[in-house]
Write a protein that holds these residues in place. Sequence first.
Motif, PDB file in Angstrom:
ATOM      1  N   ALA A  59      10.931  11.665 -10.575  1.00 55.94           N
ATOM      2  CA  ALA A  59      10.540  10.249 -10.502  1.00 55.94           C
ATOM      3  C   ALA A  59       9.242  10.097  -9.735  1.00 55.94           C
ATOM      4  O   ALA A  59       9.000  10.802  -8.750  1.00 55.94           O
ATOM      5  CB  ALA A  59      11.631   9.449  -9.807  1.00 55.94           C
ATOM      6  N   TRP A  60       8.435   9.122 -10.185  1.00 52.38           N
ATOM      7  CA  TRP A  60       7.230   8.755  -9.464  1.00 52.38           C
ATOM      8  C   TRP A  60       6.888   7.309  -9.772  1.00 52.38           C
ATOM      9  O   TRP A  60       7.421   6.714 -10.698  1.00 52.38           O
ATOM     10  CB  TRP A  60       6.059   9.689  -9.777  1.00 52.38           C
ATOM     11  CG  TRP A  60       5.551   9.632 -11.184  1.00 52.38           C
ATOM     12  CD1 TRP A  60       4.547   8.847 -11.665  1.00 52.38           C
ATOM     13  CD2 TRP A  60       5.993  10.416 -12.311  1.00 52.38           C
ATOM     14  NE1 TRP A  60       4.355   9.076 -13.011  1.00 52.38           N
ATOM     15  CE2 TRP A  60       5.220  10.039 -13.417  1.00 52.38           C
ATOM     16  CE3 TRP A  60       6.977  11.398 -12.472  1.00 52.38           C
ATOM     17  CZ2 TRP A  60       5.395  10.610 -14.675  1.00 52.38           C
ATOM     18  CZ3 TRP A  60       7.154  11.957 -13.723  1.00 52.38           C
ATOM     19  CH2 TRP A  60       6.366  11.563 -14.811  1.00 52.38           C
ATOM     20  N   GLU A  61       6.002   6.767  -8.955  1.00 48.55           N
ATOM     21  CA  GLU A  61       5.531   5.394  -9.145  1.00 48.55           C
ATOM     22  C   GLU A  61       4.167   5.453  -9.805  1.00 48.55           C
ATOM     23  O   GLU A  61       3.342   6.313  -9.501  1.00 48.55           O
ATOM     24  CB  GLU A  61       5.440   4.692  -7.791  1.00 48.55           C
ATOM     25  CG  GLU A  61       5.061   3.234  -7.890  1.00 48.55           C
ATOM     26  CD  GLU A  61       5.086   2.525  -6.544  1.00 48.55           C
ATOM     27  OE1 GLU A  61       4.420   1.470  -6.451  1.00 48.55           O
ATOM     28  OE2 GLU A  61       5.735   3.003  -5.606  1.00 48.55           O
ATOM     29  N   ASP A  62       3.922   4.505 -10.709  1.00 46.65           N
ATOM     30  CA  ASP A  62       2.658   4.458 -11.430  1.00 46.65           C
ATOM     31  C   ASP A  62       2.367   3.009 -11.786  1.00 46.65           C
ATOM     32  O   ASP A  62       3.083   2.100 -11.358  1.00 46.65           O
ATOM     33  CB  ASP A  62       2.764   5.320 -12.700  1.00 46.65           C
ATOM     34  CG  ASP A  62       1.424   5.863 -13.179  1.00 46.65           C
ATOM     35  OD1 ASP A  62       0.363   5.344 -12.765  1.00 46.65           O
ATOM     36  OD2 ASP A  62       1.441   6.816 -13.976  1.00 46.65           O
ATOM     37  N   GLY A  92       0.783  -1.225   0.000  1.00 49.01           N
ATOM     38  CA  GLY A  92       0.000   0.000   0.000  1.00 49.01           C
ATOM     39  C   GLY A  92       0.820   1.283   0.000  1.00 49.01           C
ATOM     40  O   GLY A  92       0.277   2.350  -0.273  1.00 49.01           O
ATOM     41  N   ASP A  93       2.106   1.207   0.304  1.00 49.44           N
ATOM     42  CA  ASP A  93       2.950   2.402   0.272  1.00 49.44           C
ATOM     43  C   ASP A  93       3.511   2.591  -1.136  1.00 49.44           C
ATOM     44  O   ASP A  93       3.836   1.621  -1.816  1.00 49.44           O
ATOM     45  CB  ASP A  93       4.115   2.281   1.253  1.00 49.44           C
ATOM     46  CG  ASP A  93       3.705   2.500   2.698  1.00 49.44           C
ATOM     47  OD1 ASP A  93       2.491   2.628   2.966  1.00 49.44           O
ATOM     48  OD2 ASP A  93       4.600   2.535   3.555  1.00 49.44           O
ATOM     49  N   LEU A  94       3.609   3.856  -1.556  1.00 51.75           N
ATOM     50  CA  LEU A  94       4.139   4.197  -2.874  1.00 51.75           C
ATOM     51  C   LEU A  94       5.377   5.073  -2.716  1.00 51.75           C
ATOM     52  O   LEU A  94       5.561   5.726  -1.680  1.00 51.75           O
ATOM     53  CB  LEU A  94       3.103   4.975  -3.688  1.00 51.75           C
ATOM     54  CG  LEU A  94       1.787   4.267  -4.009  1.00 51.75           C
ATOM     55  CD1 LEU A  94       0.810   5.243  -4.660  1.00 51.75           C
ATOM     56  CD2 LEU A  94       2.039   3.074  -4.909  1.00 51.75           C
ATOM     57  N   LEU A  95       6.186   5.113  -3.754  1.00 49.07           N
ATOM     58  CA  LEU A  95       7.309   6.036  -3.787  1.00 49.07           C
ATOM     59  C   LEU A  95       6.782   7.454  -3.629  1.00 49.07           C
ATOM     60  O   LEU A  95       5.844   7.855  -4.325  1.00 49.07           O
ATOM     61  CB  LEU A  95       8.047   5.921  -5.134  1.00 49.07           C
ATOM     62  CG  LEU A  95       9.181   6.926  -5.360  1.00 49.07           C
ATOM     63  CD1 LEU A  95      10.365   6.617  -4.454  1.00 49.07           C
ATOM     64  CD2 LEU A  95       9.612   6.912  -6.816  1.00 49.07           C
ATOM     65  N   VAL A  96       7.368   8.218  -2.723  1.00 49.08           N
ATOM     66  CA  VAL A  96       7.061   9.644  -2.650  1.00 49.08           C
ATOM     67  C   VAL A  96       7.766  10.278  -3.852  1.00 49.08           C
ATOM     68  O   VAL A  96       8.989  10.156  -3.988  1.00 49.08           O
ATOM     69  CB  VAL A  96       7.566  10.260  -1.325  1.00 49.08           C
ATOM     70  CG1 VAL A  96       7.365  11.769  -1.313  1.00 49.08           C
ATOM     71  CG2 VAL A  96       6.866   9.609  -0.137  1.00 49.08           C
ATOM     72  N   GLY A 152      -2.073  -7.594 -17.900  1.00 51.79           N
ATOM     73  CA  GLY A 152      -2.664  -6.824 -16.804  1.00 51.79           C
ATOM     74  C   GLY A 152      -1.779  -5.653 -16.416  1.00 51.79           C
ATOM     75  O   GLY A 152      -0.839  -5.304 -17.123  1.00 51.79           O
ATOM     76  N   LYS A 153      -2.084  -5.056 -15.276  1.00 51.12           N
ATOM     77  CA  LYS A 153      -1.322  -3.889 -14.821  1.00 51.12           C
ATOM     78  C   LYS A 153      -0.009  -4.326 -14.179  1.00 51.12           C
ATOM     79  O   LYS A 153       0.052  -5.344 -13.512  1.00 51.12           O
ATOM     80  CB  LYS A 153      -2.137  -3.086 -13.808  1.00 51.12           C
ATOM     81  CG  LYS A 153      -3.317  -2.349 -14.409  1.00 51.12           C
ATOM     82  CD  LYS A 153      -3.965  -1.444 -13.377  1.00 51.12           C
ATOM     83  CE  LYS A 153      -5.194  -0.768 -13.923  1.00 51.12           C
ATOM     84  NZ  LYS A 153      -4.895   0.380 -14.758  1.00 51.12           N
ATOM     85  N   VAL A 154       1.015  -3.511 -14.399  1.00 51.60           N
ATOM     86  CA  VAL A 154       2.315  -3.743 -13.774  1.00 51.60           C
ATOM     87  C   VAL A 154       2.762  -2.430 -13.135  1.00 51.60           C
ATOM     88  O   VAL A 154       2.502  -1.346 -13.667  1.00 51.60           O
ATOM     89  CB  VAL A 154       3.357  -4.277 -14.798  1.00 51.60           C
ATOM     90  CG1 VAL A 154       3.681  -3.242 -15.855  1.00 51.60           C
ATOM     91  CG2 VAL A 154       4.618  -4.738 -14.114  1.00 51.60           C
ATOM     92  N   ASP A 155       3.420  -2.538 -11.973  1.00 48.41           N
ATOM     93  CA  ASP A 155       3.956  -1.358 -11.298  1.00 48.41           C
ATOM     94  C   ASP A 155       5.189  -0.874 -12.049  1.00 48.41           C
ATOM     95  O   ASP A 155       5.993  -1.679 -12.535  1.00 48.41           O
ATOM     96  CB  ASP A 155       4.323  -1.701  -9.854  1.00 48.41           C
ATOM     97  CG  ASP A 155       3.095  -2.010  -9.025  1.00 48.41           C
ATOM     98  OD1 ASP A 155       2.332  -1.071  -8.732  1.00 48.41           O
ATOM     99  OD2 ASP A 155       2.892  -3.191  -8.688  1.00 48.41           O
ATOM    100  N   VAL A 156       5.337   0.453 -12.145  1.00 46.31           N
ATOM    101  CA  VAL A 156       6.473   1.035 -12.852  1.00 46.31           C
ATOM    102  C   VAL A 156       7.003   2.249 -12.092  1.00 46.31           C
ATOM    103  O   VAL A 156       6.260   2.935 -11.406  1.00 46.31           O
ATOM    104  CB  VAL A 156       6.126   1.467 -14.301  1.00 46.31           C
ATOM    105  CG1 VAL A 156       5.790   0.262 -15.171  1.00 46.31           C
ATOM    106  CG2 VAL A 156       4.999   2.483 -14.335  1.00 46.31           C
ATOM    107  N   LEU A 157       8.292   2.459 -12.230  1.00 48.68           N
ATOM    108  CA  LEU A 157       8.915   3.719 -11.847  1.00 48.68           C
ATOM    109  C   LEU A 157       9.046   4.527 -13.128  1.00 48.68           C
ATOM    110  O   LEU A 157       9.494   3.999 -14.154  1.00 48.68           O
ATOM    111  CB  LEU A 157      10.296   3.482 -11.226  1.00 48.68           C
ATOM    112  CG  LEU A 157      10.293   2.713  -9.911  1.00 48.68           C
ATOM    113  CD1 LEU A 157      11.711   2.328  -9.513  1.00 48.68           C
ATOM    114  CD2 LEU A 157       9.614   3.513  -8.816  1.00 48.68           C
ATOM    115  N   VAL A 158       8.639   5.780 -13.078  1.00 49.98           N
ATOM    116  CA  VAL A 158       8.706   6.664 -14.248  1.00 49.98           C
ATOM    117  C   VAL A 158       9.687   7.780 -13.920  1.00 49.98           C
ATOM    118  O   VAL A 158       9.583   8.420 -12.870  1.00 49.98           O
ATOM    119  CB  VAL A 158       7.322   7.265 -14.583  1.00 49.98           C
ATOM    120  CG1 VAL A 158       7.409   8.176 -15.797  1.00 49.98           C
ATOM    121  CG2 VAL A 158       6.291   6.168 -14.799  1.00 49.98           C
ATOM    122  N   ILE A 159      10.646   7.980 -14.811  1.00 49.08           N
ATOM    123  CA  ILE A 159      11.640   9.033 -14.637  1.00 49.08           C
ATOM    124  C   ILE A 159      11.582   9.942 -15.863  1.00 49.08           C
ATOM    125  O   ILE A 159      11.826   9.489 -16.979  1.00 49.08           O
ATOM    126  CB  ILE A 159      13.086   8.476 -14.533  1.00 49.08           C
ATOM    127  CG1 ILE A 159      13.184   7.259 -13.611  1.00 49.08           C
ATOM    128  CG2 ILE A 159      14.053   9.595 -14.164  1.00 49.08           C
ATOM    129  CD1 ILE A 159      12.911   7.481 -12.172  1.00 49.08           C
TER     130      ILE A 159
END
Length: 164
Positions: free
Chosen positions: A77-80, A28-32, A87-94
Amino acid sequence: MAISEPASLLAGFVLAHSAWSVSDLPQGDLLVPLAIVEIGEERKLVRFEAKTQEQAIAQGKEFIVQQQSSASAWALAWEDQMNTSTGKVDVLVIDAWATGMAEPITYIQPFQPYASGSFKLLGPAVPVVAGSILSPEASEPYLTVLYRGVSSHSKATNRWSSWQ
């Protein structure tokens, strides 16, 4: 678009910092969302906290616009999540930019969250230039520079291969 070495090196450092930051986050925690701005030889790290991830990302993007005139380079940077065929996959976007670039470059790094059992990077980062995902062949020179930036992060570089 020609590769901007300063932008891609900084993007790699920020990718490494982001991966390191999420590598042990509980469910449940995401990258700030965070930005690193280079002004001359100085780097400044800023995090963006808000009630929602969307608001925090918007704050980060607004901050970058304000820094554009004085910065020589920046990376945000953020998490999305990204839709894939499975299906959906978690990603780091820079998003990254440096002096001389008409527009930022984006790197998308799919990952498996720590809360799923273990943190893993899912394949190489994907460069997006002018809104288009680059082919694996066209990505190679961008990734070479990006991963040099990753290796400059003292905390993440030792763990990078174990996250693959």
